[in-house]
Design a protein around this motif. Sequence first.
Motif, PDB file in Angstrom:
ATOM      1  N   LEU A 170      67.995  31.466 -34.021  1.00  0.00           N
ATOM      2  CA  LEU A 170      67.708  30.621 -35.180  1.00  0.00           C
ATOM      3  C   LEU A 170      66.390  29.869 -35.014  1.00  0.00           C
ATOM      4  CD1 LEU A 170      71.299  29.208 -35.844  1.00  0.00           C
ATOM      5  CD2 LEU A 170      70.054  30.876 -37.226  1.00  0.00           C
ATOM      6  N   GLY A 171      65.434  30.518 -34.332  1.00  0.00           N
ATOM      7  CA  GLY A 171      64.120  29.913 -34.149  1.00  0.00           C
ATOM      8  C   GLY A 171      63.870  29.512 -32.712  1.00  0.00           C
ATOM      9  N   PHE A 172      62.589  29.449 -32.367  1.00  0.00           N
ATOM     10  CA  PHE A 172      62.200  29.247 -30.974  1.00  0.00           C
ATOM     11  C   PHE A 172      61.668  27.842 -30.721  1.00  0.00           C
ATOM     12  CE2 PHE A 172      61.886  33.817 -31.681  1.00  0.00           C
ATOM     13  CZ  PHE A 172      62.526  34.320 -30.551  1.00  0.00           C
ATOM     14  N   PRO A 173      61.848  27.349 -29.469  1.00  0.00           N
ATOM     15  CA  PRO A 173      61.209  26.092 -29.081  1.00  0.00           C
ATOM     16  C   PRO A 173      59.684  26.238 -29.178  1.00  0.00           C
ATOM     17  CG  PRO A 173      62.855  26.790 -27.468  1.00  0.00           C
ATOM     18  CD  PRO A 173      62.634  27.947 -28.393  1.00  0.00           C
ATOM     19  N   PRO A 174      58.948  25.136 -29.345  1.00  0.00           N
ATOM     20  CA  PRO A 174      59.448  23.764 -29.276  1.00  0.00           C
ATOM     21  C   PRO A 174      59.973  23.213 -30.599  1.00  0.00           C
ATOM     22  CG  PRO A 174      57.070  23.730 -29.464  1.00  0.00           C
ATOM     23  CD  PRO A 174      57.456  25.186 -29.385  1.00  0.00           C
ATOM     24  N   THR A 175      59.784  23.932 -31.714  1.00  0.00           N
ATOM     25  CA  THR A 175      60.197  23.381 -33.007  1.00  0.00           C
ATOM     26  C   THR A 175      61.704  23.473 -33.211  1.00  0.00           C
ATOM     27  OG1 THR A 175      58.061  24.048 -33.954  1.00  0.00           O
ATOM     28  CG2 THR A 175      59.815  23.481 -35.497  1.00  0.00           C
ATOM     29  N   PHE A 176      62.303  24.575 -32.760  1.00  0.00           N
ATOM     30  CA  PHE A 176      63.719  24.826 -33.021  1.00  0.00           C
ATOM     31  C   PHE A 176      64.470  25.041 -31.710  1.00  0.00           C
ATOM     32  CE2 PHE A 176      61.103  26.856 -36.366  1.00  0.00           C
ATOM     33  CZ  PHE A 176      61.409  25.998 -37.414  1.00  0.00           C
ATOM     34  N   GLY A 177      65.783  24.941 -31.781  1.00  0.00           N
ATOM     35  CA  GLY A 177      66.608  25.224 -30.620  1.00  0.00           C
ATOM     36  C   GLY A 177      67.982  24.585 -30.733  1.00  0.00           C
ATOM     37  N   PRO A 178      68.940  25.068 -29.948  1.00  0.00           N
ATOM     38  CA  PRO A 178      70.319  24.554 -30.024  1.00  0.00           C
ATOM     39  C   PRO A 178      70.426  23.057 -29.760  1.00  0.00           C
ATOM     40  CG  PRO A 178      70.228  26.583 -28.742  1.00  0.00           C
ATOM     41  CD  PRO A 178      68.809  26.186 -28.987  1.00  0.00           C
ATOM     42  N   LEU A 179      69.659  22.549 -28.798  1.00  0.00           N
ATOM     43  CA  LEU A 179      69.749  21.128 -28.465  1.00  0.00           C
ATOM     44  C   LEU A 179      69.164  20.255 -29.558  1.00  0.00           C
ATOM     45  CD1 LEU A 179      68.890  21.096 -24.654  1.00  0.00           C
ATOM     46  CD2 LEU A 179      71.067  21.566 -25.798  1.00  0.00           C
ATOM     47  N   ARG A 180      68.404  20.838 -30.471  1.00  0.00           N
ATOM     48  CA  ARG A 180      67.837  20.095 -31.595  1.00  0.00           C
ATOM     49  C   ARG A 180      68.739  20.147 -32.825  1.00  0.00           C
ATOM     50  NH1 ARG A 180      64.148  22.332 -28.460  1.00  0.00           N
ATOM     51  NH2 ARG A 180      62.235  21.203 -27.943  1.00  0.00           N
ATOM     52  N   SER A 181      69.800  20.922 -32.734  1.00  0.00           N
ATOM     53  CA  SER A 181      70.661  21.119 -33.902  1.00  0.00           C
ATOM     54  C   SER A 181      72.136  20.821 -33.614  1.00  0.00           C
ATOM     55  CB  SER A 181      70.516  22.555 -34.418  1.00  0.00           C
ATOM     56  OG  SER A 181      69.253  22.728 -35.047  1.00  0.00           O
ATOM     57  N   GLY A 182      72.390  19.892 -32.727  1.00  0.00           N
ATOM     58  CA  GLY A 182      73.748  19.392 -32.562  1.00  0.00           C
ATOM     59  C   GLY A 182      74.486  19.800 -31.317  1.00  0.00           C
ATOM     60  N   TYR A 183      73.971  20.772 -30.573  1.00  0.00           N
ATOM     61  CA  TYR A 183      74.633  21.158 -29.336  1.00  0.00           C
ATOM     62  C   TYR A 183      74.154  20.278 -28.182  1.00  0.00           C
ATOM     63  CZ  TYR A 183      76.280  25.413 -31.655  1.00  0.00           C
ATOM     64  OH  TYR A 183      76.885  26.305 -32.504  1.00  0.00           O
ATOM     65  N   GLU A 184      75.092  19.819 -27.371  1.00  0.00           N
ATOM     66  CA  GLU A 184      74.745  19.014 -26.198  1.00  0.00           C
ATOM     67  C   GLU A 184      74.355  19.885 -25.013  1.00  0.00           C
ATOM     68  OE1 GLU A 184      77.766  15.262 -26.824  1.00  0.00           O
ATOM     69  OE2 GLU A 184      78.558  17.093 -25.911  1.00  0.00           O
ATOM     70  N   ALA A 185      74.825  21.133 -25.004  1.00  0.00           N
ATOM     71  CA  ALA A 185      74.543  22.048 -23.899  1.00  0.00           C
ATOM     72  C   ALA A 185      74.326  23.441 -24.453  1.00  0.00           C
ATOM     73  CB  ALA A 185      75.692  22.048 -22.894  1.00  0.00           C
ATOM     74  N   PHE A 186      73.493  24.221 -23.752  1.00  0.00           N
ATOM     75  CA  PHE A 186      73.187  25.583 -24.192  1.00  0.00           C
ATOM     76  C   PHE A 186      72.927  26.460 -22.989  1.00  0.00           C
ATOM     77  CE2 PHE A 186      69.558  28.548 -25.274  1.00  0.00           C
ATOM     78  CZ  PHE A 186      70.342  29.517 -25.876  1.00  0.00           C
ATOM     79  N   PHE A 187      73.507  27.668 -23.013  1.00  0.00           N
ATOM     80  CA  PHE A 187      73.194  28.714 -22.039  1.00  0.00           C
ATOM     81  C   PHE A 187      73.208  30.033 -22.782  1.00  0.00           C
ATOM     82  CE2 PHE A 187      74.625  32.137 -19.212  1.00  0.00           C
ATOM     83  CZ  PHE A 187      73.636  32.067 -18.237  1.00  0.00           C
ATOM     84  N   GLY A 188      72.083  30.749 -22.786  1.00  0.00           N
ATOM     85  CA  GLY A 188      72.044  32.040 -23.445  1.00  0.00           C
ATOM     86  C   GLY A 188      70.643  32.422 -23.871  1.00  0.00           C
ATOM     87  N   PRO A 189      70.508  33.511 -24.630  1.00  0.00           N
ATOM     88  CA  PRO A 189      69.207  33.938 -25.135  1.00  0.00           C
ATOM     89  C   PRO A 189      68.863  33.254 -26.453  1.00  0.00           C
ATOM     90  CG  PRO A 189      70.842  35.621 -25.608  1.00  0.00           C
ATOM     91  CD  PRO A 189      71.558  34.524 -24.865  1.00  0.00           C
ATOM     92  N   MET A 190      67.575  33.001 -26.666  1.00  0.00           N
ATOM     93  CA  MET A 190      67.109  32.414 -27.922  1.00  0.00           C
ATOM     94  C   MET A 190      66.925  33.475 -29.009  1.00  0.00           C
ATOM     95  SD  MET A 190      66.483  29.037 -27.831  1.00  0.00           S
ATOM     96  CE  MET A 190      66.260  27.709 -26.638  1.00  0.00           C
ATOM     97  N   SER A 191      66.611  34.722 -28.604  1.00  0.00           N
ATOM     98  CA  SER A 191      66.253  35.753 -29.576  1.00  0.00           C
ATOM     99  C   SER A 191      67.462  36.585 -29.955  1.00  0.00           C
ATOM    100  CB  SER A 191      65.149  36.640 -29.003  1.00  0.00           C
ATOM    101  OG  SER A 191      65.632  37.363 -27.885  1.00  0.00           O
ATOM    102  N   GLY A 192      67.219  37.778 -30.490  1.00  0.00           N
ATOM    103  CA  GLY A 192      68.291  38.660 -30.916  1.00  0.00           C
ATOM    104  C   GLY A 192      68.830  39.494 -29.769  1.00  0.00           C
ATOM    105  N   GLY A 193      68.445  40.767 -29.713  1.00  0.00           N
ATOM    106  CA  GLY A 193      68.937  41.636 -28.658  1.00  0.00           C
ATOM    107  C   GLY A 193      68.138  41.489 -27.378  1.00  0.00           C
TER     108      GLY A 193
END
Length: 438
Positions: A118-141
């Motif tokens: 759903l978009g790449f850092p630094p503008t976007f990311g899981p920690l910017r959209s409500g998640y307190e923790a994240f582990f995984g890939p940012m992209s698709g496949g």
Amino acid sequence: MQRPNIIFIVADDLGFADLGCYGGREAAFGPVSPVLDRLAAKGIRFTQGYANSPVCSPTRFALMTARYQYRLRGAAEEPINSKSRGSTTLGLPPAHPTLPSLLRDAGYRTALIGKWHLGFPPTFGPLRSGYEAFFGPMSGGVDYFTHCDSAGRHDLWTGDQDRQEEGYLTDLLSRRAVDYVERMASQQAPFFLSLHYTAPHWPWETREDEGLAPAVKNNLFDLAGGNIHVYRRMIHHMDEGIGWIMAALEKQGMVDNTLVVFTSDNGGERFSDNWPLVGGKMDLTEGGIRVPWIAHWPALIRAGSVSDQHCMTMDWSATMLEAAGATADPDYPLDGVSLLPVLRDTASRFHRPLHWRMNHRGQRALRDGDWKYLQVDGHDYLFNIPADERERANHAGREPERLAAMRAAWEAWNASMPPIPDDATVSLGYSSKDMPQR
């Protein structure tokens, strides 16, 4: 009732009939999805459930916002790929309320383990959209062993930091989820865990393929790669991991009041089984958008329940918000409709029209009751889905008044949405003309 813990499990490119509980055939090694089949048997299975889109990112925008994805520029078709790094427009805006941010504000602990897309850092990311923790890939496949994307760039993260970790990605995600459940057992607050597998998305690699996979650039888009046996084994690995998570919940005494929901982000791709549906990923025919929906919550859901209630991804996000006692932001009213009454009692069925659109082949669709209006390449179709799930008997000529009414209903809905940008297109790394004919 005590607020439930929530685990939202999303497979990637899983077909409607890939699971045993949806009519899938056994593999040479035995049942493909015994854990998910048991969850369905002990919970509820939806037979008329849909994804918000036949491609990945748009569905995930709907999942996160409980709103039609068309309201956000980043969800226009499938623009988010490795070329989107650095973009300040192609992503989920951090200011937009999300399922995890609303749950966090309601007192939940929140984590995403798995695919973001759903978009790449630094503008976007899981920690910017409500998640307190994240582990995984940012992209698709990404490759299941090197964890590199289609451009050969390493793409495995812990929070905002690149994370080098050895192992088969499906197993890494499952084990992280187990760890998270065990850590949350000592917390007073309920938790919301998004577990977004990349399986069974290409590249087609099983746990046993470590050291045998070709170079990532050849593997990710190798149209000669994979087969149904590898594909089914990938689903089985995911199913095993879900079994580990359910065992952890059982060990911690958390099973009864944990809502576990399982689905796919869109219909299946080339090795999937969509029977009796036709089409697949990228199509607004049933095979591209009808997906499994399984929910397990012993404290509320009666075992062995089956529902033909019409629903789509954003409805389940609305359901989780209601189950958690969280409320929507009044400036961002939900398009999703809560299914909580249906989970309590399958007799509590309601009318729910569903809309889709795509620039790709000029597709549009409306499911309203038994009927479906579909347009592809400028041609109108009208199908009675219960009578013709394969969408072969076109009633457009026989029922012109019904067709006109449904076309007008779709156009009225479409006028309520922002227009599709002219530059929106499906960009998956290959062209649909390269795919085998379905």
